[in-house]
Each structure stands twice: as structure tokens, then as C-alpha cells.
Design a protein around this motif. Structure first.
Motif, PDB file in Angstrom:
ATOM      1  N   LEU A 190       0.895  -1.290   0.194  1.00 19.26           N
ATOM      2  CA  LEU A 190       0.020  -0.092  -0.084  1.00 19.26           C
ATOM      3  C   LEU A 190       1.048   1.212   0.017  1.00 19.26           C
ATOM      4  O   LEU A 190       0.412   2.271  -0.711  1.00 19.26           O
ATOM      5  CB  LEU A 190      -1.012   0.045   1.366  1.00 19.26           C
ATOM      6  N   HIS A 191       1.860   1.157   0.710  1.00 16.75           N
ATOM      7  CA  HIS A 191       2.683   2.452   0.824  1.00 16.75           C
ATOM      8  C   HIS A 191       3.401   2.567  -0.622  1.00 16.75           C
ATOM      9  O   HIS A 191       3.737   3.625  -1.018  1.00 16.75           O
ATOM     10  CB  HIS A 191       3.918   2.084   1.943  1.00 16.75           C
ATOM     11  N   GLN A 192       3.916   1.498  -1.088  1.00 19.47           N
ATOM     12  CA  GLN A 192       4.741   1.816  -2.466  1.00 19.47           C
ATOM     13  C   GLN A 192       3.843   2.098  -3.213  1.00 19.47           C
ATOM     14  O   GLN A 192       4.143   2.921  -4.413  1.00 19.47           O
ATOM     15  CB  GLN A 192       5.316   0.284  -2.747  1.00 19.47           C
ATOM     16  N   LEU A 193       2.464   1.514  -3.428  1.00 19.84           N
ATOM     17  CA  LEU A 193       1.700   1.848  -4.440  1.00 19.84           C
ATOM     18  C   LEU A 193       1.062   3.430  -4.380  1.00 19.84           C
ATOM     19  O   LEU A 193       1.001   4.099  -5.536  1.00 19.84           O
ATOM     20  CB  LEU A 193       0.254   1.240  -4.277  1.00 19.84           C
ATOM     21  N   ARG A 194       1.025   3.761  -3.310  1.00 20.71           N
ATOM     22  CA  ARG A 194       0.725   5.385  -3.010  1.00 20.71           C
ATOM     23  C   ARG A 194       1.655   6.128  -3.639  1.00 20.71           C
ATOM     24  O   ARG A 194       1.654   7.317  -4.100  1.00 20.71           O
ATOM     25  CB  ARG A 194       0.535   5.657  -1.536  1.00 20.71           C
ATOM     26  N   LEU A 195       3.062   5.621  -3.402  1.00 27.63           N
ATOM     27  CA  LEU A 195       4.344   6.532  -3.911  1.00 27.63           C
ATOM     28  C   LEU A 195       4.345   6.319  -5.513  1.00 27.63           C
ATOM     29  O   LEU A 195       4.684   7.313  -6.129  1.00 27.63           O
ATOM     30  CB  LEU A 195       5.711   5.992  -3.542  1.00 27.63           C
ATOM     31  N   PHE A 196       4.044   5.197  -5.847  1.00 24.59           N
ATOM     32  CA  PHE A 196       3.902   4.893  -7.460  1.00 24.59           C
ATOM     33  C   PHE A 196       2.946   5.800  -8.157  1.00 24.59           C
ATOM     34  O   PHE A 196       3.344   6.310  -9.296  1.00 24.59           O
ATOM     35  CB  PHE A 196       3.445   3.484  -7.750  1.00 24.59           C
ATOM     36  N   SER A 197       1.832   6.019  -7.876  1.00 20.52           N
ATOM     37  CA  SER A 197       0.725   6.627  -8.471  1.00 20.52           C
ATOM     38  C   SER A 197      -0.251   7.276  -7.492  1.00 20.52           C
ATOM     39  O   SER A 197      -0.920   6.500  -6.648  1.00 20.52           O
ATOM     40  CB  SER A 197       0.141   5.943  -9.540  1.00 20.52           C
ATOM     41  N   THR A 198      -0.965   8.394  -7.784  1.00 21.90           N
ATOM     42  CA  THR A 198      -2.017   9.127  -7.018  1.00 21.90           C
ATOM     43  C   THR A 198      -3.458   8.442  -7.616  1.00 21.90           C
ATOM     44  O   THR A 198      -4.124   8.001  -6.935  1.00 21.90           O
ATOM     45  CB  THR A 198      -2.345  10.389  -7.459  1.00 21.90           C
ATOM     46  N   GLU A 199      -3.240   7.584  -8.721  1.00 16.88           N
ATOM     47  CA  GLU A 199      -4.290   6.624  -9.158  1.00 16.88           C
ATOM     48  C   GLU A 199      -3.937   5.387  -8.803  1.00 16.88           C
ATOM     49  O   GLU A 199      -4.710   4.471  -9.430  1.00 16.88           O
ATOM     50  CB  GLU A 199      -4.603   6.954 -10.722  1.00 16.88           C
ATOM     51  N   TRP A 200      -3.448   4.967  -7.756  1.00 21.99           N
ATOM     52  CA  TRP A 200      -3.128   3.439  -7.820  1.00 21.99           C
ATOM     53  C   TRP A 200      -4.292   2.669  -7.385  1.00 21.99           C
ATOM     54  O   TRP A 200      -4.152   1.721  -7.926  1.00 21.99           O
ATOM     55  CB  TRP A 200      -1.912   3.494  -6.323  1.00 21.99           C
TER      56      TRP A 200
END
Length: 175
Positions: free
Chosen positions: A139-149
């Protein structure tokens, strides 16, 4: 599945930019595979001495479940975000791992409950805790990956759900 997941994580690593999170995750998945294999061997050493087809239930579906998920998520990411190379591999790692951790978060507690109900000496409580940690990390990595995660993660979960249901159907045919 744990062993396949561990191997896939290791295979998705960048050649030089290897993060501590990925190393930790791969090590924990390998440990889960080791622990579960050891428990099977305690119950019956001849049941599953290795991972050859004759020892697996629905071997094709079991063996290729994560590969199919990875391929379909990669196709989705290529079509949606035009990713390729290391960016594609990392994004697919995040989304595939997220979908698998969502599944593990639902499945392992049921497994633990059945183990307790049957009086088994085996338990998966430590795996449950680590899988919960993996989900938080993703979840943390996905939030960093994209605001549309969430949009991307929802698609990965939909793909995984379909493949999981196909795998369940294959298991029913075997049983």
C-alpha cells in the motif's frame, strides 16, 4: 504458491537497484515456502517430496497461476500506462504482490481457523502477521507509485480473483 511467489519476486529485481523491501519480501516468502513444505513433510513425507506435477493438485493451474497474473497485469500496464522494461517489471511487481497479499489476507486466517478446529499442531499465525506487513508495504509503495494507484490495484485484484476462481474450479475437478 509461496515458493513460486518468492522466485517471481527475486526474478523481478532490478539488476542493481535492489531495495531492502524487495529483499525482505523475497526472504519471507521463501521462509513461508520452507515452513509449509516442512509441515507437509511432517504429516506425510511422501505426499509432496518436491513440486513435480504428480505431487500437485491441478498442477498446470497451480504452477502458472502467478505467471498468468503477472502476464495479464503487464499487458494491462502496457496498454494503460505504456510502461516497459524495469518500470513495467516494478509496477507489475507492486500490483501483482498487492493482489496476492489481498488474497493471502483473506485466505490464511481461514486456513488457521481450520487448523485450530482440527487440532493440528501446525499453525500459520506468523505467516499471517508477515502477510499483513507485506500488504501494508505494498500500500505504501503503491501510493508512491501513483495517485491513481487504487484504479490500477482494483484491476489487478479483478484479474487475480478470476484466476483464483479458475484455480478453485480446477481443484474441484481433481477432487
Amino acid at each position: 504458491m509461496e515458493n513460486t511467489g518468492a522466485r517471481k519476486i527475486s526474478a523481478s529485481e532490478h539488476k542493481t537497484a535492489v531495495t531492502l523491501i524487495i529483499l525482505k519480501h523475497a526472504a519471507e516468502e521463501h521462509r513461508h515456502a520452507y515452513y509449509l513444505k516442512k509441515q507437509i513433510d511432517k504429516l506425510s513425507p511422501v505426499t509432496c517430496p518436491d513440486y513435480r506435477d504428480e505431487y500437485l493438485l491441478a498442477p498446470g493451474e497451480s504452477r502458472f497461476y502467478l505467471n498468468k497474473l503477472d502476464v495479464e497485469v503487464c499487458r494491462y500496464l502496457k496498454a494503460t500506462l505504456s510502461l516497459s522494461g524495469a518500470e513495467l517489471r516494478f509496477a507489475a511487481y507492486l500490483l501483482v504482490t498487492y493482489a496476492i497479499e489481498v488474497r493471502a489476507d483473506a485466505l490464511y486466517p481461514v486456513y488457521q481457523e481450520v487448523l485450530e478446529e482440527t487440532g493440528s499442531k501446525v499453525n500459520v499465525k506468523s505467516i499471517i502477521l508477515e502477510e499483513e506487513g507485506h500488504l501494508e508495504e505494498m500500500l505504501h509503495q503503491l501510493r508512491l507509485f501513483s495517485t491513481e494507484w487504487e484504479q490500477f490495484a482494483d484491476v489487478a485484484v479483478e484479474i487475480e480473483t478470476r484466476l483464483f476462481n479458475d484455480w478453485l474450479q480446477a481443484l474441484k475437478i481433481v477432487a
